[in-house]
Design an enzyme around this catalytic site. Sequence first.
Site, PDB file in Angstrom:
ATOM      1  N   PRO A  41       0.821  -1.209   0.000  1.00 56.09           N
ATOM      2  CA  PRO A  41       0.000   0.000   0.000  1.00 56.09           C
ATOM      3  C   PRO A  41       0.858   1.262   0.000  1.00 56.09           C
ATOM      4  CG  PRO A  41       0.022  -0.977   2.179  1.00 56.09           C
ATOM      5  CD  PRO A  41       0.809  -1.900   1.293  1.00 56.09           C
TER       6      PRO A  41
ATOM      7  N   CYS B 107       3.962  29.584 -16.686  1.00 53.66           N
ATOM      8  CA  CYS B 107       3.269  29.973 -17.913  1.00 53.66           C
ATOM      9  C   CYS B 107       2.907  28.738 -18.748  1.00 53.66           C
ATOM     10  CB  CYS B 107       4.186  30.913 -18.690  1.00 53.66           C
ATOM     11  SG  CYS B 107       3.269  32.010 -19.738  1.00 53.66           S
TER      12      CYS B 107
HETATM   13  C1  LIG Z   1       4.332  -2.086  -8.070  1.00 49.74           C
HETATM   14  C2  LIG Z   1       3.623  -1.076  -7.230  1.00 49.74           C
HETATM   15  N1  LIG Z   1       3.240  -1.426  -5.971  1.00 49.74           N
HETATM   16  C3  LIG Z   1       2.598  -0.541  -5.163  1.00 49.74           C
HETATM   17  C4  LIG Z   1       2.313   0.736  -5.601  1.00 49.74           C
HETATM   18  C5  LIG Z   1       1.575   1.650  -4.643  1.00 49.74           C
HETATM   19  O1  LIG Z   1       0.330   1.955  -5.167  1.00 49.74           O
HETATM   20  P1  LIG Z   1      -0.775   2.747  -4.303  1.00 49.74           P
HETATM   21  O2  LIG Z   1      -0.150   4.010  -3.851  1.00 49.74           O
HETATM   22  O3  LIG Z   1      -1.859   2.974  -5.304  1.00 49.74           O
HETATM   23  O4  LIG Z   1      -1.180   1.867  -3.149  1.00 49.74           O
HETATM   24  C6  LIG Z   1       2.673   1.140  -6.898  1.00 49.74           C
HETATM   25  C7  LIG Z   1       2.372   2.470  -7.383  1.00 49.74           C
HETATM   26  O5  LIG Z   1       2.564   2.861  -8.488  1.00 49.74           O
HETATM   27  C8  LIG Z   1       3.354   0.208  -7.732  1.00 49.74           C
HETATM   28  O6  LIG Z   1       3.713   0.537  -8.967  1.00 49.74           O
END
Ligand SMILES: Cc1ncc(COP(=O)(O)O)c(C=O)c1O
Length: 212
Positions: A77, A146
């Site tokens: 997460p 700009c």
């Molecule tokens: C491989 C991977 N894991 C986890 C994440 C974290 O995603 P989120 O912030 O949507 O939980 C990302 C975000 O781009 C990712 O590319």
Amino acid sequence: MSVHIGSQILDYRPYEKMLKVIDKLIKKIQFKFDYIDLGGGMGISYQNDRKKLNYKKYNKAIKKFLKKHKSKIIFEPGRSIIGNAGILVSKVIYIKESVKKNFVILDAAMNDLIRPALYGAEHRIIPLIKRKKKSNRIYDFVGPICETTDKFLSSKNFQKLNEKDLVIICDVGAYGSSLGSNYNIRPKPAEILVKGSKVIVVKKKQKLKDLI
Ligand SMILES: Cc1ncc(COP(=O)(O)O)c(C=O)c1O
């Protein structure tokens, strides 16, 4: 095995589908994974409208999956942990009003928060100090670069603002400063961590001379 199906997901059903796909794949290859990384992507409510992922339903789908596959589950997460923990404080540098369009020009710009310019993301903007008087005009909150994309939000019924007032751009804890840049040779702002009553400068404000 690792998957990550996307970001800012507010519906549990794509996760249900994802688990079904993993289930099918494992059955096909007949392999027991010690770990299965389900990625991140859990969305947050940028509009403060109580829209949120139904974690109970996602949890139920995972439990069902685990009955068939005894692997350790990992998550990645990002936004759901840190998104609403960060704010961008910005000063009104100029208010430009005309018959057709009204602008609140901030000292923050698309280089500080690229999400609106990059994919039309909307972050709430609130005043740092609340006043009762509201304006019924529509204001575009923009940065001073700009570029037509240097715009954060259009807002109606915002409180009357004056130059030098401070406003808060909400929910920039994820993909805010981490996607920030020195576009247009703009020095980056300071980053301040607030922990209880402690205030720690974790990144100093850049100076123009740092960049040239
Ligand atoms: C491989 C991977 N894991 C986890 C994440 C974290 O995603 P989120 O912030 O949507 O939980 C990302 C975000 O781009 C990712 O590319």
